[in-house]
Design a protein around this motif. Structure first.
Motif: not given
Length: 833
Positions: A105-110
């Motif tokens: 999820r952190s990659d998508v949000v970034s």
């Protein structure tokens, strides 16, 4: 994974063993020899130590090592029972595979945050650009308004000064003479009209051009106030910018050598439809893309009320091809002598004796059919001879010979006298303005009469020197050589009188005497150098062709490197076969020669197309009236040289009549190839090979497709056979011939046959199968044929004069006593051209 030794691990990693041992000791592992083993845990400790040494923390390490995407796969197997066609149960295994991927999820949000940030930055940049453009627009509008205010103030100041100037004479004028509308003097009226000027309603229709006032800015202005001057209201002069022209504009239209209808209309600022209408009134049906010649275009421009200006598109070559008059020192040159006269009067034989060679023996039929150039060395200098054909078809060749010559030697046979080609040669020489030397040949024959020849030449205004004229006469014999030396001395003496000179040290310039296509050497051109020196390797421009001179030869085939004035040479290396009579010029640049040659080729195609597409009014009317179409004999001519092809083309076209017409679809130089046969097959033409032959592939194709090939070597035979072929194409002509006449003495009626005329044959013979006419009072009342012819009770085929017979006329029963029955036959008459 099993443990490995330090040496094996160093080899796998790709570093020296000593360095790996030092790194292990620094990481706190007790490994000191290359044979020591390393476990998986020790490898991870070494990796962590090395990362910490590069500044990475535990969290960073965890972040790097943590997976960013996880894919889960699951497979389930189940069984299904299915019945077969025989009714049995069959078990089928069904395998279901599922695949699911999880992303951190952190990659998508970034990534979404970065995209939003980039969109916001782009929006801010666009808004900044829009704001900057709006400011520039406002500043421009302010400057424009300020400029308009300044112009308005200047205009008001000019009007105020003008008004003050107009008020001064009115204030100084005596009060006893106030200007009134009723008592206005003639001078005041004229002044008012002059002041009103070109804004008068009557005067404005005399304008021929469109004008725009200088102070118009494209914006509407407020109406000016009325000013009170001397007790009456006078409006300020109203100025306007546009007035409709009432007279047509006359333009000077530049017309090149060829121009299309659309381009001509554009230059006249007219519609193409109007130009086409004018062409139709002149009798030409054209389209918008059709090419017009210069003369036709000039007539159209004049008809439409404009001024034509003829321009020459050859100005680009005028500078290059201009003659170099002062390019060098003038030196004496050899005379160019043309041998002319009637056919079989001994022209080539005389030249053969002079050259001590056997030229005439190689000519087909004993006549010259090519124009040849030869140079002869004598004790008193060199002489260049041009030998021209004497047949009437080679008129163009003789004209070329007269144009490039200095002296014309007219050969007249002493036993034959002045003939048609002799008179024609005299006309060519007089048109060229060159002196004539008459050589009376064949004086060795017993029937020779030189005095008769001289008398016949006096009629043609060729007067001998012995009789007070200016023409030199020489009596020669080409067979015995009598008088040849005197003829050569006369030629050299005439050349000294003419003082022939030319510049030698400059670029060569000459004329193409003859050209042909040699199978092994390519295009070969015979060039007579007239000015300068022509050298091997020069760039030569000859009419529509160009090329570098690869080789030069004299008339005997000997290779030479250069040729001066009055020297005939054969040149190899041109891009194609040039037309005989074209000017040959040596130029500096091959690029320039190519440009001029391509320009000439394009202009030649345009002019040819313009001539072909011209349709005259009388031709259109004749086509509308439905006149009988003439038979056409299509021919294709292939000759060995350009001059022969030209002479054949002209001679065969002269054979055309109203009923049979000769159409030469193509003429060229060289052998007959397969493409020529294909063209003849497509156009249903006969191929004429004049001193050339077809190759193997062309002969095979001609035999397969039944294309007629005819070979000739003498121009007499060619013309005669084509005339016979045209004679066979003429429509048959029938002539009626009366063969018998019978007089009706009595009429018998038969219920089966009808009326039978009892006749007496008075003239000729009455035949059963011939057509008849029934005459009553010498007027034809019926035309038909006999149904029966009897002598007593017997059927006969013919009855002679002085014999009685019975005649039954088919489909006619109104025969009366005293009528005459005329018997005739139709005879086909052989027609000739």
């Amino acid at each position: 994974m099993a443990s490995v030794t330090v040496e094996q691990f160093a080899e796998a990693v790709g570093i020296p063993v000593e360095r790996l041992i030092s790194q292990l000791e620094a990481a706190g592992l007790e490994v000191k020899t290359p044979e020591a083993t390393i476990s998986e845990e020790e490898k991870l400790e070494l990796l962590s130590f090395l990362r910490r040494g590069q500044g990475q923390s535990e969290a960073d390490e965890a972040a790097i090592t943590a997976p960013k995407k996880i894919t889960l796969k699951r497979k389930t197997v189940s069984e299904l029972k299915q019945k077969t066609a025989q009714g049995r149960a069959k078990t089928v295994s069904v395998e279901v595979r599922k695949k699911r991927t999880y992303i951190k999820r952190s990659d998508v949000v970034s990534k979404e945050a970065e995209q939003i940030e980039s969109d916001l930055a782009e929006r801010r940049r666009l808004e900044e650009e829009e704001r900057r453009r709006e400011e520039e627009r406002r500043a421009q509008m302010l400057l424009e308004e300020q400029r308009q205010r300044e112009e308005e103030e200047r205009r008001k100041a000019a009007e105020e000064s003008k008004r003050k100037v107009e008020q001064e004479p009115a204030l100084k004028r005596p009060a006893a003479e106030p200007p009134t509308a009723a008592g206005e003097t003639e001078e005041a009226k004229q002044g008012r009209k002059a002041k009103r000027g070109k804004f008068d309603r009557d005067a404005k229709f005399e304008r021929e051009e469109l004008h725009v006032s200088a102070d118009k800015t494209g914006r509407r202005k407020k109406k000016t106030k009325l000013h009170v001057v001397a007790g009456r209201a006078a409006a300020a002069p109203q100025q306007h910018g546009f007035e409709m022209p009432t007279a047509p504009m006359v333009r000077e239209v530049a017309i090149p050598e060829t121009i299309t209808v659309g381009e001509l209309a554009q230059r006249m600022a007219a519609k193409a439809a109007d130009v086409i209408k004018v062409m139709m009134t002149l009798g030409n049906m054209v389209t918008i893309n059709q090419v017009l010649d210069q003369e036709t275009a000039a007539i159209v421009v004049g008809e439409m009320g404009h001024k034509p200006k003829l321009i020459n598109e050859g100005d680009m070559e005028a500078g290059l091809l201009a003659k170099d008059e002062g390019g060098g020192e003038l030196v004496a040159r050899a005379p160019v002598v043309t041998i002319m006269g009637h056919v079989d009067h001994g022209k080539t034989s005389l030249l053969d004796y002079i050259r001590r060679s056997k030229v005439a023996a190689g000519e087909a039929g004993g006549i010259t059919q090519h124009i040849g150039a030869y140079h002869v060395e004598t004790d008193r200098g060199m002489i260049t001879f041009l030998d021209t054909p004497g047949h009437e078809a080679f008129t163009a060749m003789r004209a070329r010979g007269a144009k490039v010559t200095d002296i014309v030697v007219l050969i007249v046979a002493a036993d034959d006298g002045v003939m048609p080609q002799t008179r024609e040669a005299i006309q060519h020489a007089k048109a060229a303005g060159v002196p004539i030397i008459v050589a009376v040949n064949k004086i060795d024959k017993p029937e020779a009469d030189p005095n008769r020849v001289m008398q016949e030449l006096v009629v043609q205004e060729v007067i001998p020197e012995e009789w007070g004229g200016d023409t030199m006469f020489a009596q020669v014999s080409a067979k015995t050589g009598q008088g040849i030396d005197a003829l050569l001395d006369g030629i050299l003496l005439q050349a000294e009188v003419l003082e022939l000179k030319a510049v030698r040290d400059c670029k060569g310039r000459g004329v193409v005497i003859e050209s042909r296509l040699d199978k092994g050497r390519g295009p070969v051109a015979s060039v007579l150098v007239q000015h300068g020196t022509l050298r091997r390797g020069d760039i030569l421009l000859a009419g529509l062709e160009y090329g570098r001179i690869r080789a030069m030869q004299d008339e005997t085939g000997k290779a030479i490197d250069e040729a001066g004035p009055s020297m005939p040479v054969e040149i190899l290396g041109l891009s194609g076969v040039p037309n005989a009579g074209e000017e040959a010029i040596a130029v500096d640049s091959e690029r320039k020669a190519r440009e001029i040659a391509l320009f000439r080729q394009g202009k030649f195609r345009d002019v040819k197309l313009a001539r072909q597409q011209k349709i005259k009014l009388e031709n259109m009317f004749s086509a509308m009236e439905g006149e009988k179409k003439a038979e056409v004999l299509n021919l294709m001519i292939k000759a060995d040289v350009q001059g022969s092809a030209e002479a054949l083309n002209e001679a065969l076209n002269k054979l055309s009549t109203d009923e049979v017409r000769v159409k030469v679809i193509a003429s060229g130089v060289g052998g007959i190839n397969e493409s020529d046969v294909n063209l003849a097959l497509a156009s249903n033409a006969i191929i004429i090979g004049f001193n050339v032959r077809a190759d193997a592939s062309a002969r095979r194709l001609a035999e397969e497709e039944a294309v007629e090939l005819r070979y000739y070597s003498i121009i007499y035979d060619t013309i005669e056979e084509i005339r016979q072929a045209m004679t066979g194409m003429l429509a048959p002509e029938f002539k009626e011939e009366i063969i018998g006449l019978a007089e009706v003495r009595d009429v018998f009626r038969s219920p089966k046959i009808g009326a039978i005329a009892g006749c007496m044959v008075s003239e000729g013979v009455v035949r059963r199968n011939c057509p008849i006419r029934v005459l009553r009072d010498n007027v034809v009342i019926f035309e038909g044929e006999l149904e029966s012819l009897r002598r007593f009770k017997d059927d006969v085929n013919e009855v002679k004069a002085g014999t009685e017979c019975g005649i039954g006329v088919r489909n006619y029963n109104d025969v009366k006593v005293g009528d005459q029955i005329e018997v005739y036959s139709r005879v086909q008459v052989e027609r000739k051209l």
